[in-house]
Design a protein around this motif. Structure first.
Motif, PDB file in Angstrom:
ATOM      1  N   THR A  30       0.836  -1.199   0.000  1.00 42.90           N
ATOM      2  CA  THR A  30       0.000   0.000   0.000  1.00 42.90           C
ATOM      3  C   THR A  30       0.871   1.250   0.000  1.00 42.90           C
ATOM      4  N   GLY A  31       0.348   2.289  -0.582  1.00 45.50           N
ATOM      5  CA  GLY A  31       1.135   3.516  -0.612  1.00 45.50           C
ATOM      6  C   GLY A  31       0.261   4.725  -0.849  1.00 45.50           C
ATOM      7  N   ASP A  32       0.726   5.830  -0.412  1.00 42.35           N
ATOM      8  CA  ASP A  32      -0.017   7.067  -0.571  1.00 42.35           C
ATOM      9  C   ASP A  32       0.997   8.205  -0.586  1.00 42.35           C
ATOM     10  N   ALA A  33       0.731   9.192  -1.413  1.00 44.78           N
ATOM     11  CA  ALA A  33       1.678  10.305  -1.492  1.00 44.78           C
ATOM     12  C   ALA A  33       0.911  11.606  -1.556  1.00 44.78           C
ATOM     13  N   GLY A  34       1.566  12.660  -1.195  1.00 47.13           N
ATOM     14  CA  GLY A  34       0.930  13.965  -1.237  1.00 47.13           C
ATOM     15  C   GLY A  34       1.962  15.067  -1.163  1.00 47.13           C
ATOM     16  N   ALA A  35       1.492  16.260  -1.383  1.00 43.83           N
ATOM     17  CA  ALA A  35       2.387  17.408  -1.308  1.00 43.83           C
ATOM     18  C   ALA A  35       1.561  18.630  -0.964  1.00 43.83           C
ATOM     19  N   GLN A  36       2.200  19.609  -0.397  1.00 44.33           N
ATOM     20  CA  GLN A  36       1.518  20.862  -0.156  1.00 44.33           C
ATOM     21  C   GLN A  36       2.518  22.003  -0.139  1.00 44.33           C
ATOM     22  N   ALA A  37       2.027  23.195  -0.329  1.00 45.35           N
ATOM     23  CA  ALA A  37       2.844  24.393  -0.187  1.00 45.35           C
ATOM     24  C   ALA A  37       1.906  25.579  -0.012  1.00 45.35           C
ATOM     25  N   ALA A  67       3.784   4.496   3.194  1.00 49.38           N
ATOM     26  CA  ALA A  67       3.766   3.183   2.546  1.00 49.38           C
ATOM     27  C   ALA A  67       3.566   2.124   3.613  1.00 49.38           C
ATOM     28  N   GLY A  68       2.885   1.045   3.223  1.00 46.46           N
ATOM     29  CA  GLY A  68       2.640   0.001   4.201  1.00 46.46           C
ATOM     30  C   GLY A  68       2.927  -1.383   3.640  1.00 46.46           C
ATOM     31  N   LEU A  69       3.341  -2.232   4.511  1.00 44.27           N
ATOM     32  CA  LEU A  69       3.567  -3.627   4.172  1.00 44.27           C
ATOM     33  C   LEU A  69       2.707  -4.433   5.142  1.00 44.27           C
ATOM     34  N   PRO A  70       1.407  -4.578   4.793  1.00 41.50           N
ATOM     35  CA  PRO A  70       0.467  -5.132   5.774  1.00 41.50           C
ATOM     36  C   PRO A  70       0.868  -6.507   6.275  1.00 41.50           C
TER      37      PRO A  70
END
Lengths: 413, 519
Positions: A30-37, A67-70
């Motif tokens: 599993t994975g997730d990404a994001g960004a902000q400014a 990220a996950g490694l369930p």
């Protein structure tokens, strides 16, 4: 770590963050990404010397990866903070201080979080986790970057302990969570600097008790003993820190509502120096609109200034300070959310107005002489850009997070 | 990916974008730029036509007088200073109640004529131009020895006597060095450690915090047995302090050990802590500056052991409660002079019989800056200034020169400016009375270091030599303290070098051979 090595490591992490989603898919992880400014114009009146000052800056530029490694009950948290590049001289904020900056909020280190979280036990009513890496010690409240305001509170260095090598154990059973952590006491001196591990890791500790009696309400009390935070080699004074807070985040009448009340206290030199803070902040959202208000009253130590009056001397030569001031700040804010779903992008124009006063409590430092007046105000106008996953609650990991992990943007940001 | 808010229309998006753009472009109010009469005049007041070494501060500050059309002084008028060579400190500032604004000028590196200009902050065309002539840059004393100490916080002071140096190295303790008189082959260029001791913390947070020392040569007993050590604990400058006087037995310089201590309790509800010392060795009396505790006199006759509280002879806060924070003391012509950060230079007298100090003269005579160290010699006094935070608009960039009247009262005689300095933390006149040293820290990197002045005219010290000890980007570096020593017929300065930022250079005792630059 020498600057050259830290730069190379930063590059590796950046590449890793970019490649991680692909790797995650390939490995069925599993994975997730994001960004902000936040791009904004900052105005403060007065600044040291008595004049007003306006600056245009990109602040809080973050790249986040989870990220996950369930199967292995492992997860990874990475947050890159690029403020060292976008705002090396800090962000205008009367009253803010820390890491050698005064009346400016300091840039954070490039590697803001780099953590592995392992679940030892994960059941419906209970969870036990261990966390290791660089990040927040289990103390106090969430990082201001994961809260609604652009302006940092004056109490940042009373209420959070961050960017340290940490080892944390967290146990949650029902509504009660207990965390304990070991970390290094030294706080960063510049964005490219890594915490000291050898000789410092384990010289400081913290513990936090969290109770969630009803859905949406979170009460916490925490204590930390931080060795020599402001003198990296370790000769400085030890801080004893306390923090108590209540946090509410839930729908009220169909409107996302958030509130936080906090008391924080730091004592140095066996209580010879004491600094305290009370803070209350709240947001209320209706449709795209969000209104926010914060009140804060926090005491601050005054240190020797450099030729640049926004900076204080590092390293220290002794254990004296030049006074204590008290900062009372009211902040109101407004933001308007504008999503672009096909790009997973959100644009939120925002404006914040702060007004307050500074009082001399003791010592040589005279706010009237230094700033020309004892009242001040600041104004921020700009827009927050976010992409991908929402900001997580920086400062809580593993079992210390409520279940399920909240996506705070909708309710808080 | 998680998307969290509902879709909006392109029209709304455009509206918001325009609104954001307008708001950002609006910016905010500008500064007021100073207000004053449009007809204000600015004229040179002092500091005109000076001569000085290139790359060095001119001794006299530049000042201008701002007046209105009627010739009346105008207060709070912003004056901007500029020069194409060198630097001006401060670069701008308001006029005082007399209509006068001042700055200190460090000349540029080129020899010959140089100019500086003062203009009104209102943007009026009126200006005043100052001229100066730069000669050859001052010679640099030769660095001959360095003793690096651990960064605990570093080296604070050194006491040198008979070829033995006592290096006060904070929580590393008191380090005893043979620098020519210890019989172990040491010299200023090759100091040899004889011994060290970490004095007791006495329950003061922060540890031993060894700050200063005095090696007591007792003419009554002919013993050189004791070293008095000052502990500088946590405090709030101007309000409170902590730290005791520790007595170290150095009968065997290779095995120093603490034998006694003195603790001054609360005064006015605030804890007190010691700072610099002076001794009347013939009278076996130790004088100590005690920050908010004022000054003390302590009987140190005979054998010293345990708690010395009962040996306190007298204690006085010369400036009174709330106006006392004494940096240093010196016995001169039978009176004790005290330099107070808040209340200036005092002349005090100890009445041993009555067990009290009396104020003879002085006090409340340095209102423009915080005071620091002092030295008196040949009928004159020299006091430093401290400006880690400014007093009003003023940094600690001056040496105050005092002429002592026949009864010893300090009279302000002159001011020596050190442009760019933040603190002038230590002063000392050489034993032959010919030279004055001053060390600086904080402030601008080019102003940090060791200054040696000729005292051919004791009221007008002139720069003879300068050793720059910079930090990095105006942070760290500089010298905390310095002291003269004559060893083997040559003159040296032993100075405590501050660490640079982020480990740029370690703290150290640095030893300069100044013989050739102070003939």
């Amino acid at each position: 770590m020498p600057a050259g090595r830290s730069d190379r490591l930063l590059l590796l992490i950046l590449v890793g963050l970019l490649l991680a989603p692909g790797i995650a898919r390939a490995q069925a992880v599993t994975g997730d990404a994001g960004a902000q400014a936040i791009l904004a114009r900052f105005y403060a009146n007065p600044v040291p010397g008595g004049d007003p000052l306006t600056e245009f800056k990109l602040v809080q530029p973050l790249v986040m990866l989870r990220a996950g490694l369930p199967a292995w009950r492992l997860s990874f948290i990475g947050t890159l903070d690029l403020e060292g590049w976008t705002m090396p001289n800090g962000e205008l904020a009367p009253g803010d201080w820390g890491e050698g900056f005064v009346d400016r909020r300091h840039p954070h280190t490039y590697v803001h979080e780099l953590l592995l979280v392992g679940d030892v036990v994960r059941a419906s009513e209970s969870r036990v986790s261990v966390t290791a890496g660089k990040g927040f010690a289990p103390f106090g409240t969430d990082d201001p970057m994961s809260r609604p305001f652009v302006r940092y509170p004056v109490n940042h260095h009373l209420a959070q302990i961050l960017e340290r090598w940490v080892g944390i154990a967290a146990v949650r059973f029902g509504p009660v969570t207990v965390e304990g952590g070991l970390f290094d006491g030294d706080e960063p001196e510049f964005p490219g600097q890594w915490p000291l591990f050898e000789g410092r890791f384990g010289d400081s500790w913290s513990a936090r008790l969290t109770v969630r009696p009803v859905n949406g309400l979170e009460l916490q009390g925490s204590h930390a003993s931080v060795a020599s935070p402001e003198h990296r080699p370790g000769a400085g004074l030890t801080q004893e820190k306390w923090d108590v807070s209540g946090r509410f985040s839930h729908l009220v009448g169909g409107h996302p509502t958030y509130a936080l009340v906090e008391w924080a206290h730091s004592a140095e030199a066996d209580g010879f120096f004491e600094f305290s803070s009370i803070l209350g902040e709240a947001t209320w959202s209706a449709g795209r609109h969000r209104l926010a208000y914060r009140f804060e009253r926090t005491s601050r130590q005054e240190e020797e200034r450099l030729v640049d009056p926004f900076r204080s001397e590092r390293p220290h030569l002794d254990n004296q300070i030049f006074g204590t001031t008290r900062w009372t700040v009211h902040t109101i804010g407004y933001a308007f959310s504008l999503p672009i779903p096909r790009l997973s992008l959100d644009l939120s124009p925002l404006a914040e107005l702060s007004a307050g006063r500074v009082d001399k409590l003791e010592g040589l430092f005279d706010p009237q002489a230094f700033y020309g007046k004892t009242t001040f105000w600041s104004f921020t106008v700009g827009a927050r850009f976010t992409w991908g996953m929402p900001m997580h609650r920086m400062g809580r990991y593993g079992a210390a997070l409520p279940e399920p992990m909240p996506h705070t943007h909708g309710e808080v940001m | 990916m998680i998307v969290r808010v509902a879709t909006r229309t392109p029209a709304a998006f455009r509206v918001v974008c325009v609104a954001v753009g307008v708001m950002i472009a609006m910016g905010a109010c500008g500064g007021d730029g100073g207000t004053g009469p449009a007809s204000a005049k600015i004229t040179a007041h002092s500091g005109q036509n000076q001569n000085g070494p290139a790359s060095a501060p001119l001794p006299t500050a530049l000042s201008v007088l701002v007046t209105d059309a009627g010739g009346n002084p105008v207060a709070n008028q912003v004056v901007n200073w500029s020069t194409s060579t060198g630097s001006l400190d401060p670069a701008s500032g308001p006029t005082d109640a007399s209509g006068v604004a001042t700055t200190a000028w460090r000349l540029g590196s080129t020899t010959g004529a140089q100019e500086a200009k003062a203009t009104l902050g209102t943007g009026a065309s009126a200006s005043a131009t100052f001229s100066a002539t730069a000669g050859a840059a001052p010679p640099t004393p030769q660095l001959v020895g360095t003793v690096v100490v651990p960064p605990n916080y570093g080296a604070h002071d050194t006491y040198v006597r008979d070829g033995i140096a006592f290096l006060c190295a904070w929580n590393t303790g008191l380090i005893i060095l043979d620098v020519g008189g210890g019989g172990h082959g040491g010299s200023p260029s090759n100091p040899v450690e004889l011994g060290r001791v970490i004095t007791n913390d006495d329950g003061v947070a922060g540890g031993a915090q060894v700050h200063n020392a005095w090696w007591f040569h007792n003419p009554v007993t002919a013993e050189n047995r004791y070293v008095f050590v000052g502990q500088e604990g946590p405090g709030t400058v101007g309000v409170s302090a902590q730290g005791d006087i520790h007595v170290v037995d150095v009968s065997d310089l290779t095995a120093p050990h603490e034998v006694a201590f003195f603790h001054l309790g609360l005064i006015g509800g605030s804890s007190t802590g010691t700072h610099n010392f002076w001794m009347d060795e013939a009278a076996q009396t130790l004088y100590a500056a005690y920050y908010n505790g004022g000054v003390i006199a302590l009987d140190v006759s005979g054998t010293l052991s345990g708690d010395l509280s009962s040996r306190l002879i007298a204690n006085l806060q010369p400036g009174g409660p709330g106006n006392t924070y004494v940096w240093g003391v010196q016995l001169y012509n039978g009176d004790l002079y005290a330099s107070d950060m808040l209340s200036g230079l005092w002349q005090l007298r100890l009445d041993r019989t009555a067990g009290r100090f009396t104020i003879v003269s002085g006090g409340n005579n340095v209102p423009d800056r915080f005071g620091s160290d002092l030295w008196l010699a040949n009928g004159y006094g020299y006091t430093g200034t401290w400006g880690s935070i400014p007093r009003g608009p003023n940094a600690g960039n001056q040496i105050k020169v005092w002429q002592l009247s026949a009864p010893g009262a300090p009279q302000a005689a002159n001011v020596v400016s050190i442009a760019g300095a933040g603190n002038v933390g230590d002063n000392e006149v050489s034993a032959d009375g010919k030279y004055l040293l001053a060390v600086t820290e904080r402030g601008r990197d080019e102003a940090k270091g060791l200054y040696l002045y000729r005292l051919t005219d004791r009221a007008n010290p002139t720069l003879a030599a300068f050793a720059n000890v910079p930090g990095v980007s105006n942070q760290g570096g500089g010298l905390h303290t310095g002291t003269f020593a004559v060893i083997g017929g040559r003159r040296y300065v032993f100075a405590a070098r501050n660490p640079g930022p982020s480990g740029a250079s370690p703290p150290a005792l640095v030893i300069f051979d100044v013989t050739d630059v102070t003939p």
